[in-house]
Structure formats: C-alpha cells, structure tokens
Write an enzyme that holds these catalytic residues in place. Sequence first.
Site, mmCIF file in Angstrom:
data_model
loop_
_atom_site.group_PDB
_atom_site.id
_atom_site.type_symbol
_atom_site.label_atom_id
_atom_site.label_comp_id
_atom_site.label_asym_id
_atom_site.label_seq_id
_atom_site.Cartn_x
_atom_site.Cartn_y
_atom_site.Cartn_z
ATOM 1 N N HIS A 6 -9.965 -4.019 4.509
ATOM 2 C CA HIS A 6 -8.515 -4.010 4.299
ATOM 3 C C HIS A 6 -7.966 -5.433 4.152
ATOM 4 O O HIS A 6 -8.116 -6.248 5.053
ATOM 5 C CB HIS A 6 -7.872 -3.312 5.502
ATOM 6 C CG HIS A 6 -6.391 -3.213 5.478
ATOM 7 N ND1 HIS A 6 -5.585 -3.813 6.400
ATOM 8 C CD2 HIS A 6 -5.564 -2.553 4.622
ATOM 9 C CE1 HIS A 6 -4.328 -3.540 6.148
ATOM 10 N NE2 HIS A 6 -4.282 -2.771 5.078
ATOM 11 N N GLU A 33 -9.822 -3.719 -0.229
ATOM 12 C CA GLU A 33 -8.449 -3.290 -0.523
ATOM 13 C C GLU A 33 -7.593 -4.536 -0.627
ATOM 14 O O GLU A 33 -7.827 -5.517 0.105
ATOM 15 C CB GLU A 33 -7.945 -2.391 0.610
ATOM 16 C CG GLU A 33 -6.598 -1.731 0.360
ATOM 17 C CD GLU A 33 -5.400 -2.480 0.917
ATOM 18 O OE1 GLU A 33 -4.278 -1.998 0.719
ATOM 19 O OE2 GLU A 33 -5.555 -3.559 1.533
ATOM 20 N N ASP A 35 -3.361 -6.074 -2.111
ATOM 21 C CA ASP A 35 -1.988 -5.725 -2.479
ATOM 22 C C ASP A 35 -1.527 -6.608 -3.642
ATOM 23 O O ASP A 35 -1.828 -7.807 -3.656
ATOM 24 C CB ASP A 35 -1.054 -5.986 -1.297
ATOM 25 C CG ASP A 35 -1.539 -5.291 -0.038
ATOM 26 O OD1 ASP A 35 -1.332 -4.077 0.070
ATOM 27 O OD2 ASP A 35 -2.156 -5.960 0.822
ATOM 28 N N HIS A 48 0.431 -9.316 0.440
ATOM 29 C CA HIS A 48 0.962 -8.069 0.992
ATOM 30 C C HIS A 48 2.485 -8.001 0.985
ATOM 31 O O HIS A 48 3.076 -7.004 0.555
ATOM 32 C CB HIS A 48 0.457 -7.858 2.429
ATOM 33 C CG HIS A 48 0.975 -6.588 3.027
ATOM 34 N ND1 HIS A 48 2.168 -6.518 3.720
ATOM 35 C CD2 HIS A 48 0.497 -5.316 2.984
ATOM 36 C CE1 HIS A 48 2.386 -5.272 4.089
ATOM 37 N NE2 HIS A 48 1.395 -4.519 3.659
ATOM 38 N N GLU A 108 -3.536 -1.897 -4.281
ATOM 39 C CA GLU A 108 -2.277 -1.255 -3.877
ATOM 40 C C GLU A 108 -1.127 -1.925 -4.611
ATOM 41 O O GLU A 108 -0.899 -3.134 -4.468
ATOM 42 C CB GLU A 108 -2.054 -1.345 -2.362
ATOM 43 C CG GLU A 108 -0.761 -0.610 -2.011
ATOM 44 C CD GLU A 108 -0.315 -0.720 -0.563
ATOM 45 O OE1 GLU A 108 -1.135 -1.019 0.322
ATOM 46 O OE2 GLU A 108 0.883 -0.496 -0.327
HETATM 47 O O1 G3P Z 1 -3.785 0.639 1.419
HETATM 48 C C1 G3P Z 1 -3.844 0.933 2.778
HETATM 49 C C2 G3P Z 1 -2.862 0.124 3.565
HETATM 50 O O2 G3P Z 1 -3.007 -1.206 3.214
HETATM 51 C C3 G3P Z 1 -1.439 0.536 3.381
HETATM 52 O O3 G3P Z 1 -0.582 -0.071 4.248
HETATM 53 O O4 G3P Z 1 1.155 -1.610 4.917
HETATM 54 O O5 G3P Z 1 -1.175 -2.432 4.718
HETATM 55 O O6 G3P Z 1 0.141 -1.899 2.710
HETATM 56 P P1 G3P Z 1 -0.082 -1.575 4.147
#
Ligand code: G3P
Length: 247
Positions: A6, A33, A35, A48, A108
């Site tokens: 993550h 993962e 953002d 993020h 994401e």
């Molecule tokens: O994609 C999973 C997770 O990252 C979603 O929550 O708040 O970390 O973007 P957040």
Amino acid sequence: MNIYAHRGNSGFFPENTMYAFKKSLDLDICGIELDVQKTKDGILVVHHDETLGRVFDGKGYIKKLTFDQLVDSNLNNDELISRDDCKIPTLEEVLELIKPTNLTINIEIKNNKVRYKGIEEDIINLVKNHNMEERVLISSFNYRSLKRIFRLDPTIKTAYLVGAFTFKHKSLKKVLKRCKECNCTYIHPSYDVVNKELVTEAHKKGISVQVYTVNSITIMKKLIKLKVDGVFTNYPKIINTIVNENL
Ligand code: G3P
C-alpha cells in the site's frame, strides 16, 4: 491471496516515493498500490493527498502547482531529505520501474475531493503508451470515474473502493449493483466493513474482494477465514508470513 504494498512498502519507507516502490520489488507480493493526482500543467503525479504538507513540505493544492514547482518540495523527514528517490514521482516513472517485473499496479484515481478533468483518459493513454494495460488495475471511490474508464476502455480492470461512509447511504445490494454497472472486476472495501455477507454476495456476482488497509495480524487472520481475495497493507512482508501460516 493477493497482497499489495500500500503506497509502496510504506510501513518502513516514505509513502508513494520511488524509494518505497523500489523496496517493494523483491517482496513476494502480487503488486503495489499508489494514488494519482494531476498538476496544473497536466502531469500525472503519485501522491495520496490533494495538498502538500503532510508528507512533503510546502502547502497548497497539487492542481494549482506546476510539476516544476512540485519537485521543489522536500520530504518532511530530515534523514531522507537528500535522496533523489524521495521526491514526488510521476506516474510514468513508476510505470517504468514496475514494467520489467511481474507486479500489478493498482492505480487509485484521486477524483473524489478534486475533480481532475480528463484524468481517466490521461491515465489510460499513459498506460497504453507503455503497453501496460494488462498490468494495471484502476480503483476509485468515485463510481462515475469508474464508469468513464469502462466507456473509454472496457478491457481495463477496475475496482470500486468503498468504506463505512458508502454504506451509510447505500445497501450492499446497491453497492454491488454499481460494481456491475461499472463492470468492476473487484470491490475494494475498508477492512471494517467486510463481513461474510459482503464476501459471499460479491463472489456470487463474480466480483473479487480485496481489502484495505490491513496492518493488523488479528484482522488479517479474520479476513483469511472470510476468504477474501486480496489485501492492501503497509507491511507486506509481515502479512505475507501470516498468510503462509494460516492458509
Ligand atoms: O486503495 C486502497 C486504499 O489506499 C484506499 O484508501 O485512503 O489510502 O486512499 P486511501
């Protein structure tokens, strides 16, 4: 069990930096993962928050800064501040790093607080330019964004992100209906909303369940029993050990 690092291997390295992604490469995991936001001059960057300040110094919205202004920001971590791989990366840099590996990239789209015009198309074009359509999975809390991706390219795998706030106003039935409308392969729920009913009903509809963000051994053991398909974690190595011991 699909395990994703993550925001990179972010329990030990600064989230969403090339350093954290490089430190994910030799882990026994399915993917990373990250953002994505967009700068004033249209560059897709990996970060993020919609604003600077928490991880990198400076302030203001990314959408109001050019990429050149953004790369002047330094990590809020004195020990790592001089590392070249601890700047805000572009999505393109991360694609190039991951391309020679077997890892999947869960992109994401941060399109819920700031509506970045055309971000879905920009991401798809960049991914296609690198011939990485089969290597990515695009997720969003914004289901309209997921619908747009489906319209732009129905072959790209997508995931609908949901949390407790989603279920305040919508039933599980409605949420799964949205997944089907967007042709999502996955639903990505927060760990605190996952239960047997969610996993069973999603699986009945052919939707896989991958859970965020799992940083607790107790929760991981519960999720293994519930037969979820994957998890996002800041501690991939530890979670991998739990999976190997409990499957
Ligand atoms: O994609 C999973 C997770 O990252 C979603 O929550 O708040 O970390 O973007 P957040």
